[in-house]
Design a protein around this motif. Structure first.
Motif, short mmCIF file in Angstrom:
data_model
loop_
_atom_site.label_atom_id
_atom_site.label_comp_id
_atom_site.label_asym_id
_atom_site.label_seq_id
_atom_site.Cartn_x
_atom_site.Cartn_y
_atom_site.Cartn_z
N THR A 165 37.74 7.64 -15.25
CA THR A 165 37.24 8.79 -14.49
C THR A 165 37.97 8.87 -13.16
O THR A 165 38.41 9.96 -12.74
CB THR A 165 35.72 8.68 -14.26
OG1 THR A 165 35.03 8.80 -15.52
CG2 THR A 165 35.22 9.78 -13.32
N SER A 169 40.67 11.91 -12.42
CA SER A 169 40.31 12.80 -11.31
C SER A 169 41.47 13.01 -10.35
O SER A 169 41.47 13.98 -9.58
CB SER A 169 39.10 12.24 -10.56
OG SER A 169 37.95 12.22 -11.38
N GLN A 176 37.53 18.61 -14.35
CA GLN A 176 36.32 17.98 -14.87
C GLN A 176 36.70 16.84 -15.78
O GLN A 176 37.60 16.98 -16.63
CB GLN A 176 35.48 19.00 -15.65
CG GLN A 176 34.18 18.47 -16.21
CD GLN A 176 33.12 18.31 -15.14
OE1 GLN A 176 32.90 19.22 -14.34
NE2 GLN A 176 32.46 17.17 -15.11
N ASP A 267 29.69 10.62 -9.99
CA ASP A 267 30.37 10.26 -11.24
C ASP A 267 30.44 8.74 -11.38
O ASP A 267 30.03 7.99 -10.49
CB ASP A 267 31.77 10.90 -11.33
CG ASP A 267 32.70 10.48 -10.20
OD1 ASP A 267 32.49 9.40 -9.60
OD2 ASP A 267 33.65 11.23 -9.90
N GLN A 306 29.00 14.64 -15.24
CA GLN A 306 29.51 14.23 -13.94
C GLN A 306 29.84 15.46 -13.10
O GLN A 306 30.02 16.56 -13.63
CB GLN A 306 30.77 13.37 -14.10
CG GLN A 306 30.61 12.18 -15.04
CD GLN A 306 31.77 11.21 -14.97
OE1 GLN A 306 31.66 10.14 -14.40
NE2 GLN A 306 32.90 11.57 -15.57
N LEU A 318 25.07 11.95 -11.65
CA LEU A 318 25.51 11.26 -12.86
C LEU A 318 24.36 11.08 -13.85
O LEU A 318 23.31 10.53 -13.52
CB LEU A 318 26.09 9.89 -12.48
CG LEU A 318 26.55 9.01 -13.64
CD1 LEU A 318 27.76 9.63 -14.34
CD2 LEU A 318 26.88 7.60 -13.14
#
Length: 382
Positions: A165, A169, A176, A267, A306, A318
């Motif tokens: 993640t 990101s 997303q 997240d 998230q 989250l």
């Protein structure tokens, strides 16, 4: 968890692969991918549906992906002389770029700017489906699911979700990040190997956009108030130190669970080690309980809701959401006229009854195969 080792390499066609080693796994040099592979497919195209304000990806290369191969040709097992699989070496948890992606391999860094979060209302709008799709292998074993893993392995999977993640990101154009697991042929899985996926979308999907709109209408206390309203109600399944699992008040599916963070964390990348430790235990207990509902493994979709990348970080909390279409041992809920055509849901099982059944299943699973706390496995550094 510093003892979860992370190393990266490239596959023969240039795709990235990342290994996550359980604590205690000895460090060693990984075998290189010696296959001769065809070039990667072109980045798919997205088309804009002006009536629903949604993007639809047309990824025709996915038609040729492997479908339920026999165990000896499992593409997610470690490579062997007779099985030229996707993973060159033995592993604990491995994450690699999907060979037949719905998004990518192109990114905004190539020749396209990042797509705005809000989709334009335009007829005939089309864009390259930039982004990233990854496969997350929970184990080198051919059979099983997330729920069949040890607590130590579940913790390594949580670490992989969190770190990927974080990494995705930072990829230009990704708006997303969505880690998820599809389980069961009833859901449409094409591989039996225990695995999940991570999608890096170039836009914010409708589910998250609607949550952001609800927060805007209600106020930023929506998640906190929702959790407070569920915490003392009849639908709570497990109450932990950092997360609470419950069946939502307006659950749509015959089996539906949400595992929500107590504090506002946007997240997985922003979770603490203590939160990740608890997630390994709670997600494993829930996953095992799902299989205790009936005499056969439960088909389900388990995914992480998230916050979008760079926006609405204070709006979306989250949450791990699990849904299953199985409404009885021999019956499935199909999305027919009202749900499929109008998006108007009709629930077959009351959320309170569903919660009672799940609490019984949790107790049954805990007795049959207790989830060991990380402290007894020696996994925790704290």
């Amino acid at each position: 968890m510093s003892r979860i080792r992370q190393t990266s390499d490239l596959l023969a066609d240039g795709r990235e692969i990342v290994y996550f080693d359980d604590p205690g796994t000895p460090a060693r040099e990984r075998r290189a991918d010696s296959r001769a592979l065809d070039p990667r497919p072109q980045t798919p195209t997205m088309r804009f549906d002006a009536l629903s304000a949604e993007w639809v990806t047309v990824a025709t290369a996915r038609q040729g992906r492997v479908h339920l191969p026999p165990a000896e040709f499992d593409p997610l097992a470690p490579q062997s002389p007779t099985n030229p699989s996707e993973i060159p070496d033995d592993y604990d948890v491995a994450v690699f770029e999907n060979r037949s992606p719905s998004f990518g391999p192109g990114t905004a860094a190539d020749d396209q700017p990042a797509l705005a979060v809000e989709a334009p209302i335009a007829l005939g709008a089309a864009r390259p489906a930039i982004g990233r799709c990854e496969v997350v292998c929970f184990s080198p074993d051919h059979a099983g699911s997330f729920g069949t893993q040890s607590t130590l392995r579940a913790r390594t999977v949580v670490e992989a979700w969190a770190e990927r993640t974080r990494a995705l990101s930072a990829v230009p154009g990704i708006a997303q990040v969505f880690p998820f697991e599809n389980r069961g042929v009833e859901i449409g899985v094409t591989l039996h190997h225990p695995h999940g996926q991570i999608y890096g979308y170039p836009y914010v999907p409708q589910r998250i956009r609607r949550i952001c709109q609800s927060v805007e209408a209600y106020g930023q206390g929506l998640f906190a108030d929702l959790l407070d309203s569920e915490a003392t109600g009849p639908r709570v399944l497990i109450a932990g130190e950092h997360f609470t699992a419950f069946v939502p008040f307006a659950a749509r599916w015959p089996v539906e669970v949400q595992l929500m963070a107590h504090r506002h964390v946007p997240d997985l990348a922003e979770t603490t080690d203590a939160e990740r430790d608890e997630l390994a235990v709670l997600t494993l207990r829930i996953a095992r309980a799902l299989d205790a509902l009936y005499d056969a493994p439960l088909p389900y979709i388990a995914g992480w809701l998230q916050a979008p990348v760079g926006r609405h970080r204070d709006d979306v909390r989250l949450t791990w959401q699990v849904t299953s279409p199985r409404r009885a041992a021999d019956k499935l809920k199909f999305l027919a006229g009202s749900e499929a055509a109008m998006g108007a849901w009709v629930a077959d099982i009351s959320p309170e009854d569903g919660a009672a059944r799940l609490r019984d299943a949790i107790a049954k699973a805990d007795e049959a195969r207790p989830v060991e706390p990380l402290a007894t496995t020696g996994a925790a550094d704290a």
